[in-house]
Design an enzyme around this catalytic site. Sequence first.
Site, PDB file in Angstrom:
ATOM      1  N   ASP A  39     -98.851 -14.332 -38.648  1.00 49.67           N
ATOM      2  CA  ASP A  39     -97.763 -13.358 -38.683  1.00 49.67           C
ATOM      3  C   ASP A  39     -98.363 -11.989 -38.948  1.00 49.67           C
ATOM      4  O   ASP A  39     -99.532 -11.889 -39.343  1.00 49.67           O
ATOM      5  CB  ASP A  39     -96.745 -13.718 -39.778  1.00 49.67           C
ATOM      6  CG  ASP A  39     -95.343 -13.212 -39.480  1.00 49.67           C
ATOM      7  OD1 ASP A  39     -95.174 -11.992 -39.368  1.00 49.67           O
ATOM      8  OD2 ASP A  39     -94.431 -14.045 -39.340  1.00 49.67           O
ATOM      9  N   ASP A  65    -100.768  -9.866 -34.511  1.00 51.21           N
ATOM     10  CA  ASP A  65     -99.807  -9.152 -33.674  1.00 51.21           C
ATOM     11  C   ASP A  65     -99.875  -9.828 -32.314  1.00 51.21           C
ATOM     12  O   ASP A  65    -100.860  -9.703 -31.589  1.00 51.21           O
ATOM     13  CB  ASP A  65    -100.182  -7.674 -33.574  1.00 51.21           C
ATOM     14  CG  ASP A  65     -99.305  -6.899 -32.592  1.00 51.21           C
ATOM     15  OD1 ASP A  65     -98.449  -7.512 -31.926  1.00 51.21           O
ATOM     16  OD2 ASP A  65     -99.488  -5.670 -32.483  1.00 51.21           O
ATOM     17  N   VAL A  66     -98.821 -10.561 -31.950  1.00 49.58           N
ATOM     18  CA  VAL A  66     -98.892 -11.397 -30.763  1.00 49.58           C
ATOM     19  C   VAL A  66     -98.989 -10.587 -29.471  1.00 49.58           C
ATOM     20  O   VAL A  66     -99.307 -11.139 -28.410  1.00 49.58           O
ATOM     21  CB  VAL A  66     -97.690 -12.366 -30.672  1.00 49.58           C
ATOM     22  CG1 VAL A  66     -97.713 -13.349 -31.828  1.00 49.58           C
ATOM     23  CG2 VAL A  66     -96.370 -11.606 -30.600  1.00 49.58           C
ATOM     24  N   TYR A 157     -83.882  -8.006 -25.096  1.00 48.36           N
ATOM     25  CA  TYR A 157     -84.042  -9.325 -25.704  1.00 48.36           C
ATOM     26  C   TYR A 157     -83.708 -10.421 -24.695  1.00 48.36           C
ATOM     27  O   TYR A 157     -84.453 -11.395 -24.528  1.00 48.36           O
ATOM     28  CB  TYR A 157     -83.139  -9.425 -26.936  1.00 48.36           C
ATOM     29  CG  TYR A 157     -83.250 -10.733 -27.677  1.00 48.36           C
ATOM     30  CD1 TYR A 157     -84.321 -10.968 -28.539  1.00 48.36           C
ATOM     31  CD2 TYR A 157     -82.285 -11.718 -27.535  1.00 48.36           C
ATOM     32  CE1 TYR A 157     -84.426 -12.165 -29.233  1.00 48.36           C
ATOM     33  CE2 TYR A 157     -82.377 -12.919 -28.227  1.00 48.36           C
ATOM     34  CZ  TYR A 157     -83.449 -13.135 -29.082  1.00 48.36           C
ATOM     35  OH  TYR A 157     -83.551 -14.320 -29.763  1.00 48.36           O
ATOM     36  N   LYS A 161     -86.236 -13.286 -23.216  1.00 42.16           N
ATOM     37  CA  LYS A 161     -86.021 -14.704 -23.483  1.00 42.16           C
ATOM     38  C   LYS A 161     -85.787 -15.494 -22.200  1.00 42.16           C
ATOM     39  O   LYS A 161     -86.169 -16.674 -22.106  1.00 42.16           O
ATOM     40  CB  LYS A 161     -84.858 -14.889 -24.463  1.00 42.16           C
ATOM     41  CG  LYS A 161     -85.154 -14.379 -25.869  1.00 42.16           C
ATOM     42  CD  LYS A 161     -86.379 -15.057 -26.474  1.00 42.16           C
ATOM     43  CE  LYS A 161     -86.594 -14.677 -27.920  1.00 42.16           C
ATOM     44  NZ  LYS A 161     -87.764 -15.358 -28.518  1.00 42.16           N
ATOM     45  N   THR A 192     -80.840 -16.706 -39.952  1.00 37.46           N
ATOM     46  CA  THR A 192     -82.202 -16.292 -40.262  1.00 37.46           C
ATOM     47  C   THR A 192     -82.181 -14.813 -40.619  1.00 37.46           C
ATOM     48  O   THR A 192     -81.196 -14.110 -40.354  1.00 37.46           O
ATOM     49  CB  THR A 192     -83.148 -16.515 -39.068  1.00 37.46           C
ATOM     50  OG1 THR A 192     -82.757 -15.623 -38.009  1.00 37.46           O
ATOM     51  CG2 THR A 192     -83.094 -17.954 -38.575  1.00 37.46           C
TER      52      THR A 192
END
Length: 252
Positions: A39, A65-66, A157, A161, A192
């Site tokens: 993370d 950092d992906v 977003y 996705k 979440t």
Amino acid sequence: MAPQRLDGKVALITGATGGIGTATAELFAREGARLVIADVAEGPLLDLAHRIEAHDAEVVRARLDVSSAREWDEVIALVRDRFGTLDVLVNVAGIVDWPGIEDTREEAWDRVIDVNQKGTWLGMKAAMPLLRASGNASVINTSSVLGLVGSGAAAAYQASKGAVRLLSKTAAVEYARQGVRVNSVHPGVIATPMIQEILDDQGDQQPDIQRTPMRRAGRADEIATAMLFLACDDSSFVTGSELVVDGGLTAH
């Protein structure tokens, strides 16, 4: 005692300090996995590692950092040096931006696509040599119900996705005969930190909850059990699939 479903497997989980990532890491640890948790939030990552270690599970933490190919290469090198293998990759890391088409700023669009879409691709690209060498590996990419249906908002977003959904399918076809299964998980409204402020403000009157036949938000642990099914050998003939965990939201 029932056998642990991930006994001996090495699993890498990104976005590990978020609600779904944390629940998945803790469940995988209880099921016998050796973990690499990653993370950008290093303080919470350390706390999570300590909690997992308290249950005698083996865990390594890594800042990631992906959206950075370099950082992915560094994390995969860490996995190779520490464990020599990788059996499960769970791409959970993601961010959200709520505006629609006209109100989305270009820099916000680029950031969401970089993390959610590019980050998923970079993860598979970097990890695939180790996953193929495992001979019995599973990749689990986190999409969303908003990768299946439109909402009229969250343009970046939703685009990201939806891309994760099809990226998972094409990877599933590419690696089906190389010992790597690839599937996507599609959560509905889940309580979440990403949406907690909205839930706190609107409660059960939140529109998507009202459209959910079960009339409640899901829990992070209910997504983690879906991740576990796809990670373990119970799903040995499942690849290229969409596992929807949404309380029925997309059923009508």
